[in-house]
Design a protein around this motif. Structure first.
Motif, PDB file in Angstrom:
ATOM      1  N   UNK A 164       0.828  -1.207   0.000  1.00  9.94           N
ATOM      2  CA  UNK A 164       0.000   0.000   0.000  1.00  9.94           C
ATOM      3  C   UNK A 164       0.864   1.259   0.000  1.00  9.94           C
ATOM      4  N   UNK A 165       1.878   1.292   0.837  1.00  8.11           N
ATOM      5  CA  UNK A 165       2.739   2.471   0.903  1.00  8.11           C
ATOM      6  C   UNK A 165       3.590   2.621  -0.360  1.00  8.11           C
ATOM      7  N   UNK A 166       3.987   1.517  -0.937  1.00  7.85           N
ATOM      8  CA  UNK A 166       4.745   1.596  -2.200  1.00  7.85           C
ATOM      9  C   UNK A 166       3.859   2.126  -3.322  1.00  7.85           C
ATOM     10  N   UNK A 167       2.601   1.710  -3.360  1.00 13.81           N
ATOM     11  CA  UNK A 167       1.676   2.230  -4.383  1.00 13.81           C
ATOM     12  C   UNK A 167       1.421   3.725  -4.192  1.00 13.81           C
ATOM     13  N   UNK A 168       1.273   4.158  -2.941  1.00 14.74           N
ATOM     14  CA  UNK A 168       1.106   5.598  -2.693  1.00 14.74           C
ATOM     15  C   UNK A 168       2.341   6.384  -3.131  1.00 14.74           C
ATOM     16  N   UNK A 169       3.498   5.836  -2.831  1.00 15.26           N
ATOM     17  CA  UNK A 169       4.739   6.495  -3.241  1.00 15.26           C
ATOM     18  C   UNK A 169       4.864   6.536  -4.758  1.00 15.26           C
ATOM     19  N   UNK A 170       4.485   5.471  -5.409  1.00 16.72           N
ATOM     20  CA  UNK A 170       4.549   5.439  -6.875  1.00 16.72           C
ATOM     21  C   UNK A 170       3.607   6.464  -7.485  1.00 16.72           C
ATOM     22  N   UNK A 171       2.416   6.600  -6.928  1.00 13.83           N
ATOM     23  CA  UNK A 171       1.456   7.586  -7.440  1.00 13.83           C
ATOM     24  C   UNK A 171       1.975   9.009  -7.257  1.00 13.83           C
ATOM     25  N   UNK A 172       2.583   9.285  -6.128  1.00 15.57           N
ATOM     26  CA  UNK A 172       3.112  10.633  -5.880  1.00 15.57           C
ATOM     27  C   UNK A 172       4.259  10.955  -6.831  1.00 15.57           C
ATOM     28  N   UNK A 173       5.129   9.992  -7.063  1.00 17.78           N
ATOM     29  CA  UNK A 173       6.246  10.220  -7.985  1.00 17.78           C
ATOM     30  C   UNK A 173       5.730  10.429  -9.404  1.00 17.78           C
ATOM     31  N   UNK A 174       4.749   9.628  -9.814  1.00 18.11           N
ATOM     32  CA  UNK A 174       4.188   9.786 -11.163  1.00 18.11           C
ATOM     33  C   UNK A 174       3.504  11.143 -11.320  1.00 18.11           C
ATOM     34  N   UNK A 175       2.783  11.581 -10.279  1.00 13.25           N
ATOM     35  CA  UNK A 175       2.129  12.886 -10.335  1.00 13.25           C
ATOM     36  C   UNK A 175       3.149  14.022 -10.425  1.00 13.25           C
ATOM     37  N   UNK A 176       4.231  13.905  -9.688  1.00  9.64           N
ATOM     38  CA  UNK A 176       5.263  14.940  -9.713  1.00  9.64           C
ATOM     39  C   UNK A 176       5.958  14.986 -11.073  1.00  9.64           C
ATOM     40  N   UNK A 177       6.246  13.834 -11.645  1.00 17.03           N
ATOM     41  CA  UNK A 177       6.880  13.798 -12.970  1.00 17.03           C
ATOM     42  C   UNK A 177       5.946  14.381 -14.027  1.00 17.03           C
ATOM     43  N   UNK A 234       6.013  21.206  -1.974  1.00 17.22           N
ATOM     44  CA  UNK A 234       4.945  20.422  -1.340  1.00 17.22           C
ATOM     45  C   UNK A 234       4.942  18.980  -1.855  1.00 17.22           C
ATOM     46  N   UNK A 235       5.083  18.820  -3.162  1.00 16.64           N
ATOM     47  CA  UNK A 235       5.133  17.458  -3.712  1.00 16.64           C
ATOM     48  C   UNK A 235       6.358  16.697  -3.223  1.00 16.64           C
ATOM     49  N   UNK A 236       7.471  17.407  -3.146  1.00 15.71           N
ATOM     50  CA  UNK A 236       8.693  16.762  -2.657  1.00 15.71           C
ATOM     51  C   UNK A 236       8.549  16.368  -1.182  1.00 15.71           C
ATOM     52  N   UNK A 237       7.921  17.228  -0.394  1.00 16.30           N
ATOM     53  CA  UNK A 237       7.711  16.902   1.021  1.00 16.30           C
ATOM     54  C   UNK A 237       6.780  15.701   1.177  1.00 16.30           C
ATOM     55  N   UNK A 292       6.478  13.178  -0.974  1.00 13.53           N
ATOM     56  CA  UNK A 292       7.263  11.981  -1.304  1.00 13.53           C
ATOM     57  C   UNK A 292       8.222  11.634  -0.170  1.00 13.53           C
ATOM     58  N   UNK A 293       8.844  12.646   0.420  1.00 18.89           N
ATOM     59  CA  UNK A 293       9.763  12.396   1.532  1.00 18.89           C
ATOM     60  C   UNK A 293       9.036  11.776   2.724  1.00 18.89           C
ATOM     61  N   UNK A 294       7.833  12.270   3.015  1.00 21.19           N
ATOM     62  CA  UNK A 294       7.066  11.689   4.108  1.00 21.19           C
ATOM     63  C   UNK A 294       6.658  10.247   3.843  1.00 21.19           C
ATOM     64  N   UNK A 295       6.308   9.949   2.611  1.00 19.12           N
ATOM     65  CA  UNK A 295       5.936   8.568   2.276  1.00 19.12           C
ATOM     66  C   UNK A 295       7.141   7.629   2.361  1.00 19.12           C
ATOM     67  N   UNK A 296       8.305   8.099   1.973  1.00 22.47           N
ATOM     68  CA  UNK A 296       9.521   7.281   2.119  1.00 22.47           C
ATOM     69  C   UNK A 296       9.824   7.023   3.598  1.00 22.47           C
ATOM     70  N   UNK A 297       9.642   8.036   4.418  1.00 21.90           N
ATOM     71  CA  UNK A 297       9.866   7.853   5.859  1.00 21.90           C
ATOM     72  C   UNK A 297       8.881   6.843   6.448  1.00 21.90           C
ATOM     73  N   UNK A 298       7.623   6.940   6.016  1.00 18.01           N
ATOM     74  CA  UNK A 298       6.614   5.983   6.500  1.00 18.01           C
ATOM     75  C   UNK A 298       6.948   4.561   6.071  1.00 18.01           C
ATOM     76  N   UNK A 299       7.402   4.393   4.844  1.00 15.97           N
ATOM     77  CA  UNK A 299       7.780   3.061   4.366  1.00 15.97           C
ATOM     78  C   UNK A 299       8.983   2.523   5.140  1.00 15.97           C
ATOM     79  N   UNK A 300       9.933   3.395   5.443  1.00 12.55           N
ATOM     80  CA  UNK A 300      11.105   2.954   6.214  1.00 12.55           C
ATOM     81  C   UNK A 300      10.706   2.516   7.617  1.00 12.55           C
TER      82      UNK A 300
END
Length: 259
Positions: free
Chosen positions: A18-31, A48-51, A53-61
């Protein structure tokens, strides 16, 4: 015990997916925004978009490092079926990135370790870090922080200059008039609005509706020899008979018996 571990593994995998899919969606939206909305994209929106993505990476970690999350490195993934034929279900799950699951793709997709060259490089770096003393590590950290701070100052300075230029460019007053420019072009190019001038041969040029008209040549005359305007021609024709009469009168006075 084994059943409990399987349930724990299943719940952990669901959370990770779930968190990987959210991260993938955020990266695709930013690109997508960077590639298609670069003209209207501003710096706060990008941050804001970068923040996000950073928060989602922290949550996944955090999920991966949680105590209840099993050690995924100790698990082995085995393919249930290998086939060179197209698998529609696999294509749908992978968003059409992987259409077949053949023997030549398994080593890349199911790799659980780094490539040999990358693994050797990581081992060298880990050995170098373990043998580094505390003082040397602090010196390197301090030098690295100085470099980062210097780059940060350059970026902030460039950002401030860009904002000042943008503000000045937006508040610049208009010092030209489009209507005056059109009148000037019409006057220079077509003589519109100019007064009657003098032609090169000393004769006045004729104006028609504010447009300068070059004097026309006399019919049957030599090229470049202009003719008088209509008003001047009429005056010359009216004065001609009096001049002839004067000449005849003078000749009669000189030769009274000319006949």
């Amino acid at each position: 015990m084994q059943q409990r571990e399987e349930k724990q593994l299943e719940s952990s995998l669901e959370s990770i997916v779930q968190r990987v899919n959210d991260l993938k969606s955020s990266i695709a939206s930013m690109i997508f925004k960077v590639e298609n909305e670069y003209e209207t994209l501003n710096w706060p929106t990008f941050l804001d978009n970068y923040a996000l993505i950073s928060g989602q990476l922290t949550s996944l970690s955090k999920v991966l490092s949680h105590d209840k999350c099993p050690a995924l490195r100790s698990l082995t993934v085995l393919p249930l079926m290998l086939s060179p034929e197209r698998d529609d279900q696999l294509a749908q799950l992978t968003e059409h990135r992987v259409t077949t699951f053949a023997h030549d793709l398994v080593p890349d997709y199911l790799r659980t370790k780094l490539e040999p060259m990358a693994e050797n490089k990581m081992m060298q770096l880990e050995h170098k870090a373990s043998t580094l003393t505390y003082d040397n590590a602090q010196k390197q950290i301090t030098a690295y922080q100085k470099v980062v701070s210097h780059v940060w100052e350059l970026v902030n300075k460039a950002k401030e200059e860009w904002e000042v230029e943008s503000t000045a460019r937006g508040s610049t007053q208009q010092n030209s008039s489009v209507a005056d420019t059109h009148l000037l072009v019409a006057a220079v190019g077509m003589g519109k609005g100019l007064k009657m001038g003098t032609a090169p041969n000393g004769q006045p040029s004729q104006t028609s509706g504010g447009m300068m008209v070059a004097p026309q040549g006399r019919p049957g005359g030599t090229p470049g020899q202009g003719s008088l305007p209509p008003n001047t021609q009429a005056m010359t024709m009216n004065k001609a008979p009096s001049a002839i009469k004067t000449n005849i009168k003078s000749a009669t006075q000189i030769h009274p018996y000319g006949r």
